[in-house]
Design a protein around this motif. Structure first.
Motif, PDB file in Angstrom:
ATOM      1  N   ILE A  54       2.535  -3.167   8.131  1.00  0.00           N
ATOM      2  CA  ILE A  54       3.666  -2.896   7.489  1.00  0.00           C
ATOM      3  C   ILE A  54       3.401  -2.288   5.789  1.00  0.00           C
ATOM      4  CG2 ILE A  54       6.052  -3.303   6.801  1.00  0.00           C
ATOM      5  CD1 ILE A  54       6.670  -5.564   8.944  1.00  0.00           C
ATOM      6  N   PRO A  55       2.826  -1.263   5.244  1.00  0.00           N
ATOM      7  CA  PRO A  55       2.754  -1.070   4.285  1.00  0.00           C
ATOM      8  C   PRO A  55       3.158  -1.310   3.582  1.00  0.00           C
ATOM      9  CG  PRO A  55       2.657   1.214   5.363  1.00  0.00           C
ATOM     10  CD  PRO A  55       3.920   0.140   6.191  1.00  0.00           C
ATOM     11  N   ILE A  56       4.802  -2.098   2.974  1.00  0.00           N
ATOM     12  CA  ILE A  56       5.715  -2.566   1.335  1.00  0.00           C
ATOM     13  C   ILE A  56       5.269  -3.816   1.992  1.00  0.00           C
ATOM     14  CG2 ILE A  56       6.310  -0.495   1.432  1.00  0.00           C
ATOM     15  CD1 ILE A  56       9.044  -1.677   2.771  1.00  0.00           C
ATOM     16  N   MET A 106      -3.279  -7.251   7.690  1.00  0.00           N
ATOM     17  CA  MET A 106      -3.220  -7.221   8.913  1.00  0.00           C
ATOM     18  C   MET A 106      -2.640  -5.572   9.409  1.00  0.00           C
ATOM     19  SD  MET A 106      -0.206  -9.363  11.737  1.00  0.00           S
ATOM     20  CE  MET A 106       1.118  -9.114  10.326  1.00  0.00           C
ATOM     21  N   ALA A 107      -3.149  -5.949  10.629  1.00  0.00           N
ATOM     22  CA  ALA A 107      -3.383  -4.504  11.650  1.00  0.00           C
ATOM     23  C   ALA A 107      -2.396  -4.118  12.753  1.00  0.00           C
ATOM     24  CB  ALA A 107      -4.725  -3.602  11.030  1.00  0.00           C
ATOM     25  N   LEU A 108      -2.170  -3.214  13.010  1.00  0.00           N
ATOM     26  CA  LEU A 108      -1.451  -2.657  14.122  1.00  0.00           C
ATOM     27  C   LEU A 108      -2.405  -1.377  15.226  1.00  0.00           C
ATOM     28  CD1 LEU A 108       2.304  -3.718  14.366  1.00  0.00           C
ATOM     29  CD2 LEU A 108       0.266  -4.662  14.500  1.00  0.00           C
ATOM     30  N   LEU A 109      -2.674  -2.412  16.442  1.00  0.00           N
ATOM     31  CA  LEU A 109      -3.593  -0.693  17.074  1.00  0.00           C
ATOM     32  C   LEU A 109      -2.864  -0.460  18.324  1.00  0.00           C
ATOM     33  CD1 LEU A 109      -6.359   1.102  17.168  1.00  0.00           C
ATOM     34  CD2 LEU A 109      -7.287  -0.985  18.787  1.00  0.00           C
ATOM     35  N   ARG A 110      -2.246   0.314  19.038  1.00  0.00           N
ATOM     36  CA  ARG A 110      -2.013   0.310  19.432  1.00  0.00           C
ATOM     37  C   ARG A 110      -2.490   1.343  20.988  1.00  0.00           C
ATOM     38  NH1 ARG A 110       3.132   3.017  21.042  1.00  0.00           N
ATOM     39  NH2 ARG A 110       3.694   3.786  23.287  1.00  0.00           N
ATOM     40  N   VAL A 149       0.475  -1.419   0.206  1.00  0.00           N
ATOM     41  CA  VAL A 149       0.278   0.016  -0.273  1.00  0.00           C
ATOM     42  C   VAL A 149       0.952   0.720   0.167  1.00  0.00           C
ATOM     43  CG1 VAL A 149      -1.532   1.268   1.781  1.00  0.00           C
ATOM     44  CG2 VAL A 149      -2.060  -1.266   0.565  1.00  0.00           C
ATOM     45  N   THR A 150       0.658   2.309  -1.263  1.00  0.00           N
ATOM     46  CA  THR A 150       1.464   3.691  -0.700  1.00  0.00           C
ATOM     47  C   THR A 150       0.462   4.219   0.208  1.00  0.00           C
ATOM     48  OG1 THR A 150       0.122   4.153  -3.016  1.00  0.00           O
ATOM     49  CG2 THR A 150       1.816   3.073  -3.362  1.00  0.00           C
ATOM     50  N   SER A 151       1.672   5.335  -0.094  1.00  0.00           N
ATOM     51  CA  SER A 151       1.249   6.855   0.979  1.00  0.00           C
ATOM     52  C   SER A 151       0.003   7.529   0.688  1.00  0.00           C
ATOM     53  CB  SER A 151       2.328   7.368   0.791  1.00  0.00           C
ATOM     54  OG  SER A 151       2.783   8.093   0.045  1.00  0.00           O
TER      55      SER A 151
END
Length: 398
Positions: free
Chosen positions: A305-307, A321-325, A291-293
């Protein structure tokens, strides 16, 4: 005034750094302390040779990746440890690069052993030959040739290794690896690359370890596909045997987002690439999403991790996959989960979370990989999963 370290001191400092993170066989450590990497990188500031980073030695005008790289020294050390070459061994290396790795191998196998290195690029092969001669390793054989053919004239080999990423195991290599011989190579499947260490047992190669890595793909294999999504703002990388129809995904990021969160949490510096590996052991829908900016600016949920993030793709839907702080747990502040898009995005996100939590319950588990010739019999355990390539069949199982 303190004098700047000499090149020998810098080389030893680099090896000290590598050994502080990883146990190395004594022969590998000695070889890395002996071979002067700077001699294989002419034209470069010699002090840069002793930084733990890759160096491009030939750019690729037709693509984003270089045609040849001097690999990261810590990755070189890791793969040499996996290979476990012994004095007197006959070794084949595919991908000559700078010649540095062949020199290390020559030190390890000693005067009673033999090292052959091949490269398809004439400039790279010539560079390796000159560098090896200049460093005193004239006994290494350098051949300009397609590495997928190998070097049958010097076979059989006790050890074979590659410094390029392979999507498939060439049939020709089976004929050149001795019974009981060891093969270490960067293997690409489902969008990831792992350095896999295998031992030949008849017509089967059986792994005893795999490590995350990244290498320039070998020239001549075409089993991977790339599809542009969201007007080129995102890309999906998948294998030819996967049932992916990119035309169904053109508007997927315009559909409502679903987020599902696992129980699993990770620390700030804790690697979680094992989730990807675990998913591939049972799930044929695993791909790599890039995924690009521009996509993020347009509102696409940020991947872990986008790339390079694992994604599950079925028909017109995907989840990744995604992350949540979450600061409630300062030791493990990141909660792992999945973002889903498309009509079945929620179901796929829940499926990704199941993979995440399975990894969370056994974070150090590594599957066994067995590789068989594509035209040979398969021995598949009850919980085994088969991935079909052109020239080989791969079985993964825990």
């Amino acid at each position: 005034m303190t004098n700047a370290p000499t090149l020998d001191e810098r080389r030893n400092q680099l090896v000290d750094q590598i050994t502080s993170d990883r146990d190395l066989p004594a022969a590998v450590e000695l070889a890395m302390r002996t071979v002067a990497r700077d001699q294989f990188l002419p034209g470069l500031d010699p002090t840069r040779a002793y930084v733990d980073e890759a160096v491009s030695i030939k750019e690729n005008p037709g693509g984003p990746l270089p045609l040849s790289l001097a690999s990261v020294p810590s990755i070189v050390a890791m793969m040499l440890a996996q290979l476990d070459a012994q004095p007197g061994d006959r070794v084949l290396e595919v991908g000559a690069g700078t010649g540095y790795n062949a020199a290390l191998l020559a030190e390890i196998v000693g005067p009673d052993g033999a090292v052959t290195t091949v490269d398809i690029d004439s400039d790279v092969a010539l560079h390796a030959r000159h560098a090896l001669n200049g460093a005193g390793y004239e006994r290494v054989t350098v051949i300009e040739r397609d590495g997928l053919i190998g070097a049958p004239e010097n076979a059989p080999y006790d050890r074979m290794t590659a410094t390029v990423g392979l999507w498939d195991l060439p049939h020709t290599w089976w004929e050149q690896l001795a019974e009981g011989g060891r093969l270490v190579f960067p293997f690409r499947w489902r969008g990831q690359t792992r350095s896999v260490a295998l031992t030949r047992r008849g017509d089967t190669l059986v792994s005893d370890g795999m490590e995350l890595c990244g290498f320039v793909p070998v020239i001549g294999q075409d089993g991977e596909r790339t599809a542009e999504l969201f007007d080129g703002k995102a890309r999906l990388h998948y294998d030819q045997d996967q049932a992916v129809d990119s035309t169904l995904l053109g508007d997927v990021f315009s559909t409502p987002l679903t987020e599902v969160w696992a129980e699993t949490r990770v620390g700030r510096e804790e690697p979680f690439d094992g989730i990807w590996l675990r998913a591939t052991v049972s799930d044929d829908t695993v791909c790599r999403l890039e995924v690009t900016s521009d996509a993020l600016d347009a509102g696409v949920r940020r991947p872990a991790i986008p790339i390079r993030t694992p994604a599950l793709v079925v028909g017109d839907s995907l989840a990744y996959m995604a992350l949540l702080r979450e600061d409630a747990d300062p030791e493990k502040p990141w909660r792992v989960g999945a973002a889903g898009y498309g009509p079945n995005g929620s179901a796929l996100a829940h499926k990704m979370v199941a993979h995440i939590d399975a990894w969370g319950a056994d974070r150090n588990g590594v599957p066994t990989m067995t590789i068989h010739p594509a035209d040979g019999p398969l021995d598949v355990p009850a919980q085994g999963h088969v991935i079909s390539k052109n020239e080989s069949s791969v079985v993964l199982a825990y």
